[in-house]
Design a protein around this motif. Structure first.
Motif, short mmCIF file in Angstrom:
data_model
loop_
_atom_site.label_atom_id
_atom_site.label_comp_id
_atom_site.label_asym_id
_atom_site.label_seq_id
_atom_site.Cartn_x
_atom_site.Cartn_y
_atom_site.Cartn_z
N THR A 1 7.30 -6.71 7.12
CA THR A 1 6.66 -5.34 7.16
C THR A 1 5.33 -6.13 7.14
O THR A 1 4.95 -6.94 6.38
N VAL A 2 4.30 -5.41 8.03
CA VAL A 2 2.83 -5.87 8.02
C VAL A 2 2.11 -4.52 7.72
O VAL A 2 2.06 -3.52 8.05
N ARG B 1 -3.46 4.32 2.12
CA ARG B 1 -2.54 3.14 1.88
C ARG B 1 -2.79 2.17 3.11
O ARG B 1 -2.25 0.98 3.17
N GLY B 2 -3.58 2.49 4.30
CA GLY B 2 -3.70 1.67 5.29
C GLY B 2 -2.61 1.86 6.23
O GLY B 2 -2.02 2.97 6.59
N VAL B 3 -2.29 0.78 7.16
CA VAL B 3 -1.30 1.10 8.20
C VAL B 3 -0.26 0.01 7.87
O VAL B 3 -0.48 -1.02 7.42
N GLU B 4 1.11 0.59 7.91
CA GLU B 4 2.17 0.01 7.61
C GLU B 4 3.23 -0.17 8.93
O GLU B 4 3.38 0.89 9.45
N ILE B 5 3.22 -1.37 9.34
CA ILE B 5 4.30 -1.31 10.58
C ILE B 5 5.22 -2.42 10.35
O ILE B 5 5.10 -3.42 9.44
N LEU C 1 2.70 -0.98 16.88
CA LEU C 1 1.68 0.01 16.53
C LEU C 1 1.63 1.33 17.26
O LEU C 1 1.60 1.40 18.50
N PRO C 2 2.05 2.54 16.43
CA PRO C 2 1.94 3.79 17.18
C PRO C 2 0.53 3.96 17.70
O PRO C 2 -0.49 3.67 17.02
N GLU C 3 0.52 4.83 18.82
CA GLU C 3 -0.71 5.40 19.56
C GLU C 3 -1.55 6.01 18.26
O GLU C 3 -2.84 5.86 18.34
N THR C 4 -1.05 6.73 17.57
CA THR C 4 -1.88 7.44 16.52
C THR C 4 -2.69 6.62 15.61
O THR C 4 -3.59 7.10 15.07
N ARG C 5 -2.34 5.39 15.42
CA ARG C 5 -2.88 4.46 14.56
C ARG C 5 -3.41 3.55 15.38
O ARG C 5 -4.16 2.34 14.66
N LEU C 6 -3.60 3.45 16.60
CA LEU C 6 -4.20 2.24 17.40
C LEU C 6 -5.61 2.23 17.01
O LEU C 6 -6.29 1.01 17.03
N ALA C 7 -6.51 3.19 16.81
CA ALA C 7 -7.95 3.27 16.28
C ALA C 7 -8.16 2.70 15.09
O ALA C 7 -9.31 2.28 14.71
N THR D 1 9.01 1.71 22.35
CA THR D 1 9.33 1.12 21.15
C THR D 1 10.67 0.34 21.42
O THR D 1 11.61 1.18 21.86
N PRO D 2 10.94 -0.87 21.22
CA PRO D 2 12.13 -1.45 21.32
C PRO D 2 12.99 -0.81 20.40
O PRO D 2 12.88 -0.45 19.27
N LYS D 3 14.39 -1.03 21.04
CA LYS D 3 15.52 -0.35 20.12
C LYS D 3 15.73 -1.30 18.71
O LYS D 3 16.08 -0.76 18.04
N THR D 4 15.21 -2.38 18.99
CA THR D 4 15.50 -3.33 17.55
C THR D 4 14.56 -3.06 16.41
O THR D 4 14.68 -3.65 15.36
N VAL D 5 13.71 -2.19 16.90
CA VAL D 5 12.54 -2.01 15.80
C VAL D 5 12.80 -0.75 15.10
O VAL D 5 12.67 0.39 15.85
N GLU D 6 12.71 -0.56 13.84
CA GLU D 6 12.74 0.58 13.14
C GLU D 6 11.35 1.02 12.67
O GLU D 6 10.80 0.54 11.95
N THR D 7 11.16 2.31 12.97
CA THR D 7 9.74 2.84 12.68
C THR D 7 10.03 4.28 12.22
O THR D 7 11.20 4.91 12.26
N THR D 8 9.16 5.06 11.68
CA THR D 8 9.45 6.38 11.28
C THR D 8 9.26 7.33 12.14
O THR D 8 9.30 8.61 12.04
#
Length: 342
Positions: free
Chosen positions: A323-324, A33-37, A248-254, A288-295
């Motif tokens: 959504t990117v 699916r790729g990266v979704e942020i 972008l979470p650190e786990t998906r940085l690469a 992560t900024p508080k205004t951003v929702e991530t999983t």
């Protein structure tokens, strides 16, 4: 007994294998699916101001108007600046004529006149020589006083000096102007040309143009107001291209790098996907900024990602949540010098 022991071991092995397979399949599907942020369209503004001071003569756009680069937005009263241009033009023309005169050198008539003055000075000098010698002879015979001899000598010296001066003037007329005088005149002309260019630049600066495509967000001054350098007249919201700021979470940085293709979506624009590209990945981690929702948990470190996208219709509004999507194995996007110009 051994069979009873082997059954739990076999069950454990099967569970471990199943869990590993599940994780591998899940990771494969996630990579498929790729990266979704998630993030927002960045608010970018340009405050336009005059470079010169003056009273605003007219404003050509209202708030909410769409503008394009090079469009005239406002103008100052330019009478003073137009007069300055005319004065600089006159000074430059005067200095240009002076330089041309020096470069042309002496006219033939001037040389002839200088030679004639030399001839006249020579005649005066020869006559003074004769008078001086005559006065000396008469003095020795006691026909004239010593004062008459002294007067004849002074006249001779004066005519000799006049002859030397006339000869030097004739030489200068033949040689023409000095090279230093020509260089000085040329430098003065360059200064006058620069002054004219500056006056024309100041006259042109009485017009205010849009520097980028966007929408007039605020009209700060009005007709009749006194504008000064650095005082904004308009605030322009830049809307093409837009920037989506996501995290972008650190786990998906690469899996993300600048130049990779990306897509921007918004839930209020169903069925519309904007093609973009990753323009920037922050080298520094942040919370992560508080205004951003991530999983993921908000306490984990993330990296700011800036994704660009063309927005020709203006549907992507500033501040809009988006959504990117970054497809897997994205390659660099070959971009022209101005990717959003038609």
């Amino acid at each position: 007994m051994k069979r009873k022991i082997m059954i739990p071991v076999a069950v454990g092995v099967v569970a471990i294998v199943a869990m590993g397979a599940y994780l591998l399949i899940g990771e494969h599907e996630n990579r498929g699916r790729g990266v979704e942020i998630y993030g927002n369209i960045d608010i970018r503004q340009v405050e336009l101001a005059f470079n010169d001071a003056g009273r605003i003569q007219h404003l050509d756009v209202e708030e909410g108007a769409s503008v394009h680069p090079g469009e005239l937005l406002a103008q100052l009263n330019a009478a003073r600046y137009a007069d300055a241009v005319e004065r600089a033009q006159g000074q430059m023309r005067q200095q240009r004529q002076l330089l041309a005169k020096l470069l042309a050198g002496s006219r033939p008539e001037e040389i002839v006149a200088a030679r004639a003055r030399v001839a006249g000075a020579e005649a005066d000098w020869r006559n003074a020589v004769i008078n001086y010698h005559r006065a000396r002879v008469l003095y020795r015979r006691h026909y004239v006083s010593r004062e008459s001899v002294d007067d004849a000598r002074r006249t001779l010296d004066a005519t000799a000096a006049s002859l030397r001066e006339a000869r030097q003037a004739w030489i200068l007329a033949v040689k023409g102007p000095r090279k230093e005088d020509i260089a000085e005149a040329r430098a003065a002309l360059q200064a006058d040309e620069a002054a004219l260019a500056l006056a024309r630049r100041e006259l042109a600066d009485t017009r205010l143009y849009a520097t980028a495509p966007g929408v007039v967000e605020d009209r700060i001054l009005e007709v009749g107001d006194m504008a000064t350098p650095g005082t904004p007249v308009f605030t322009i919201a830049l809307n093409n291209p837009v920037w989506a700021r996501a995290y972008l979470p650190e786990t998906r940085l690469a899996r993300v790098a600048p130049g990779m293709r990306a897509y921007i979506e918004n839930k209020d624009l169903p069925g519309r996907r904007y093609v973009g590209w990753v323009g920037y990945v922050s080298p520094t981690a942040e919370f992560t900024p508080k205004t951003v929702e991530t999983t993921e948990l908000r306490s984990q470190l993330v990296y700011t990602v800036r994704v660009y996208a063309c927005n020709p219709t203006g549907a992507l509004r500033l501040g809009m949540p988006v959504t990117v999507l970054i497809p897997p194995q994205s390659g660099s996007v070959p971009l022209p010098a101005h990717p959003c110009r038609s």
